[in-house]
Design an enzyme around this catalytic site. Structure first.
Site, PDB file in Angstrom:
ATOM      1  N   LYS A 187      26.374  82.038  24.174  1.00 46.77           N
ATOM      2  CA  LYS A 187      26.761  81.157  25.292  1.00 46.77           C
ATOM      3  C   LYS A 187      28.287  81.211  25.363  1.00 46.77           C
ATOM      4  O   LYS A 187      28.985  80.553  24.584  1.00 46.77           O
ATOM      5  CB  LYS A 187      26.264  79.735  25.049  1.00 46.77           C
ATOM      6  CG  LYS A 187      26.899  78.663  25.945  1.00 46.77           C
ATOM      7  CD  LYS A 187      26.553  78.840  27.409  1.00 46.77           C
ATOM      8  CE  LYS A 187      27.309  77.855  28.302  1.00 46.77           C
ATOM      9  NZ  LYS A 187      28.740  78.187  28.502  1.00 46.77           N
ATOM     10  N   GLU A 263      34.521  77.052  13.868  1.00 47.70           N
ATOM     11  CA  GLU A 263      35.944  77.419  13.885  1.00 47.70           C
ATOM     12  C   GLU A 263      36.562  76.531  14.949  1.00 47.70           C
ATOM     13  O   GLU A 263      36.397  76.764  16.141  1.00 47.70           O
ATOM     14  CB  GLU A 263      36.051  78.917  14.195  1.00 47.70           C
ATOM     15  CG  GLU A 263      37.344  79.516  13.730  1.00 47.70           C
ATOM     16  CD  GLU A 263      38.349  79.590  14.850  1.00 47.70           C
ATOM     17  OE1 GLU A 263      39.106  78.603  15.010  1.00 47.70           O
ATOM     18  OE2 GLU A 263      38.358  80.601  15.573  1.00 47.70           O
ATOM     19  N   CYS A 297      44.050  78.737  18.621  1.00 46.02           N
ATOM     20  CA  CYS A 297      43.979  77.614  17.681  1.00 46.02           C
ATOM     21  C   CYS A 297      44.814  77.881  16.432  1.00 46.02           C
ATOM     22  O   CYS A 297      44.953  77.001  15.596  1.00 46.02           O
ATOM     23  CB  CYS A 297      42.543  77.252  17.360  1.00 46.02           C
ATOM     24  SG  CYS A 297      41.574  78.647  16.937  1.00 46.02           S
ATOM     25  N   GLU A 394      46.921  69.079  19.276  1.00 50.32           N
ATOM     26  CA  GLU A 394      47.177  70.497  19.538  1.00 50.32           C
ATOM     27  C   GLU A 394      47.569  70.638  21.013  1.00 50.32           C
ATOM     28  O   GLU A 394      46.815  70.233  21.895  1.00 50.32           O
ATOM     29  CB  GLU A 394      45.860  71.225  19.245  1.00 50.32           C
ATOM     30  CG  GLU A 394      45.884  72.690  19.258  1.00 50.32           C
ATOM     31  CD  GLU A 394      44.485  73.256  18.910  1.00 50.32           C
ATOM     32  OE1 GLU A 394      43.462  72.593  19.130  1.00 50.32           O
ATOM     33  OE2 GLU A 394      44.456  74.396  18.435  1.00 50.32           O
TER      34      GLU A 394
HETATM   35  C1  SIN Z   1      41.297  81.357  18.206  1.00 52.26           C
HETATM   36  O1  SIN Z   1      42.275  80.942  18.783  1.00 52.26           O
HETATM   37  O2  SIN Z   1      40.240  80.724  18.223  1.00 52.26           O
HETATM   38  C2  SIN Z   1      41.276  82.656  17.441  1.00 52.26           C
HETATM   39  C3  SIN Z   1      42.601  83.275  17.276  1.00 52.26           C
HETATM   40  C4  SIN Z   1      42.551  84.570  16.532  1.00 52.26           C
HETATM   41  O3  SIN Z   1      41.496  85.131  16.228  1.00 52.26           O
HETATM   42  O4  SIN Z   1      43.626  85.071  16.222  1.00 52.26           O
END
Ligand code: SIN
Length: 492
Positions: A187, A263, A297, A394
């Site tokens: 998804k 994650e 992230c 964030e």
């Molecule tokens: C993400 O921002 O979720 C992953 C970043 C990355 O794999 O470098």
């Protein structure tokens, strides 16, 4: 003129599949049951996709379950050879895949290309590693016993992915899942489903059997997410996205006690010590902070700079930031594309307004460029303090806030003063500081004199509210396998 024009290059349309994909077939739905995909650079509609729901989710789960039975019985080598064909096709189609990504995500074409290479690296790596999912032989405590472990695929896996890396976050999950012998239901984010369907089209061409990969698309992810979490047949949920949504998925998966990988959000500290090499620190800060317009992230979210180097570093950083060109991802000069949507833009503005009201100073940027739309100037703020919203939240945008600190203990306390724990970065020439701070930081990954740490060969993931589990590397494969212990008795 080497400027890219979409109308000059329509080859990407072979890969342009505005559909879902279940049991080996592309699925459209009757008119009216669709949603629009926008190009964030122009705000123009680029496609209509079917709005799928519970019925399609149940069908995808059933198809994945039937396919799982055959897929898991293939040899690891058979599965891995199909993955390798997929990998080759992804690289052969890199230009078209990049165009589709820039169209739906807005990131500059050069970043889209880099992402396709990054995405393909997971297929490459797991197509090798899938052949090495070894168990163990364990010396028994009784003379007539023999003990071994074997690894088996966990089962039907639901993979829920974000818009910021529309290809890499898919392959980072699909490749190990398939190599392990699982079937999957993907998804993708509602903003970027076209990169997902293009990748799946190539997987189909590579010969991945029907039902092994399924794709659900929708603007409203809630009914799909709920069914994926609550359905007993699904044995694994892997999610990349916000901590808020991750917590809901964990709760919804609890009744059927699924294996989960999460994650989630980050609030990365980037620490520059007095003895750092300023050129390296600046170069790596730019890479960490402004990658994907600050929408990752692992982007540096709080930049802590020691008193003695604050002026030199902030001036050098601002000077480089001034060179960035903001613009449409299809213009070859663009370094920074638009933000993904209006709520992303509003968040950056809210963080900036709050910081300025509490005493921060704009060194460069701090507003939208004349282009307007969803664009935001790459920004550096100085004299930033702990009571500002951007210390806690964030930002997910091109805003670099520079905090001051005096000594190591103070900065470790500030850096760890967050519920998140994904990535952290430190810049120093002193080995002792590098070790001490790396060990003290409560984060899953630490870059030392490096602002980029993502690679298929290392375990990516966080602690605290940044997640559970790891992606990439051997650890990323284990997320899709169960360990079974076999005890042989009465061996004479
Ligand atoms: C993400 O921002 O979720 C992953 C970043 C990355 O794999 O470098």
């Amino acid at each position: 003129m080497d400027e890219f024009k979409i109308e000059d290059n329509i080859s990407y349309k072979n890969l342009f599949k505005p559909y879902g994909y279940i049991n080996g077939e592309w699925i459209d739905l009757p008119k009216g049951k669709s949603f629009d995909i926008y190009n964030p650079s122009t705000n123009k509609i680029i496609a209509k996709m079917p709005e799928m729901g519970i019925d399609e989710t149940k069908y995808a789960i059933e198809s994945a379950n039937i396919a799982f039975d055959k897929w898991k019985k293939k040899t690891a080598k058979e599965r891995c050879l199909l993955l390798r064909k997929w990998y080759n096709l992804v690289l052969e189609n890199i230009d078209d895949l990049s165009v589709i990504m820039t169209l739906e995500n807005g990131k500059p074409l050069k970043e889209s290309k880099a992402e396709i290479i990054y995405a393909s690296s997971f297929i490459d790596w797991f197509s090798e590693e899938g052949k090495r999912t070894y168990g163990r032989s364990i010396p028994a405590t009784q003379i007539d016993k023999r003990i071994i472990t074997i690894k088996q695929p966990v089962g039907v896996s639901a993979l829920i992915t974000p818009w910021n890396f529309p290809a890499a976050m898919i392959t980072r999950k699909v490749a190990p899942a398939l190599a392990a012998g699982c079937s999957v239901i993907i998804k993708p984010a509602e903003q970027t489903p076209l990169s997902a369907s293009a990748l799946i089209y190539l997987a189909q061409k590579a010969g991945i059997p029907k039902g092994v990969i399924n794709l659900l698309v929708a603007n409203n992810p809630i009914p799909i997410g709920k069914e994926l979490c609550e359905n007993d047949t699904v044995r694994k949920i892997s999610f990349t996205g916000s901590t808020e949504v991750g917590k809901i998925l964990i709760k919804d998966s609890a009744n059927s006690v699924k294996k989960v990988s999460m994650e989630l959000g980050g609030n990365a500290p980037l620490i520059v010590f007095n003895d750092a090499d300023v050129d390296i620190a600046v170069k790596e800060t730019l890479a960490s902070k402004y990658r994907n317009s600050g929408q990752t992230c692992v982007c540096a979210n709080r930049i802590f700079v020691q008193d003695g180097i604050y002026k030199k570093y902030s001036e050098a950083l601002a000077k480089k930031v001034a060179d960035f060109k903001v613009g449409d991802g299809f213009e070859h000069t663009s370094d920074i594309g638009p933000l993904i949507d209006n709520s992303g833009l509003k968040k950056v503005e809210r963080h900036l307004d709050d910081a300025i009201a509490k005493g921060a100073k704009v060194l460069i940027g701090g507003k939208q460029p004349s282009l307007g739309g969803l664009y935001y100037e790459p920004t550096v703020l100085t004299e930033v303090a702990k009571n500002m919203v951007l210390f806690k939240e964030e930002t997910f945008g091109p805003l670099a806030p520079l905090f001051r600190f005096k000594d190591v203990d103070e900065v470790i306390n500030m850096a760890n003063n967050t519920n998140y724990g994904l990535a952290g970065y430190i810049f120093t020439k002193d080995l002792n500081t590098a070790w001490k701070v790396s060990e003290e930081l409560q984060f899953g990954m630490v870059g030392i004199n490096s602002g980029i740490l993502s690679t298929e060969v290392a375990p990516f993931g966080g602690v605290k509210e940044s997640g559970i589990g790891r992606e990439g590397a051997v650890e990323g494969m284990d997320e899709y396998m169960e360990i079974k212990y076999l005890c042989f008795g009465n061996i004479m």
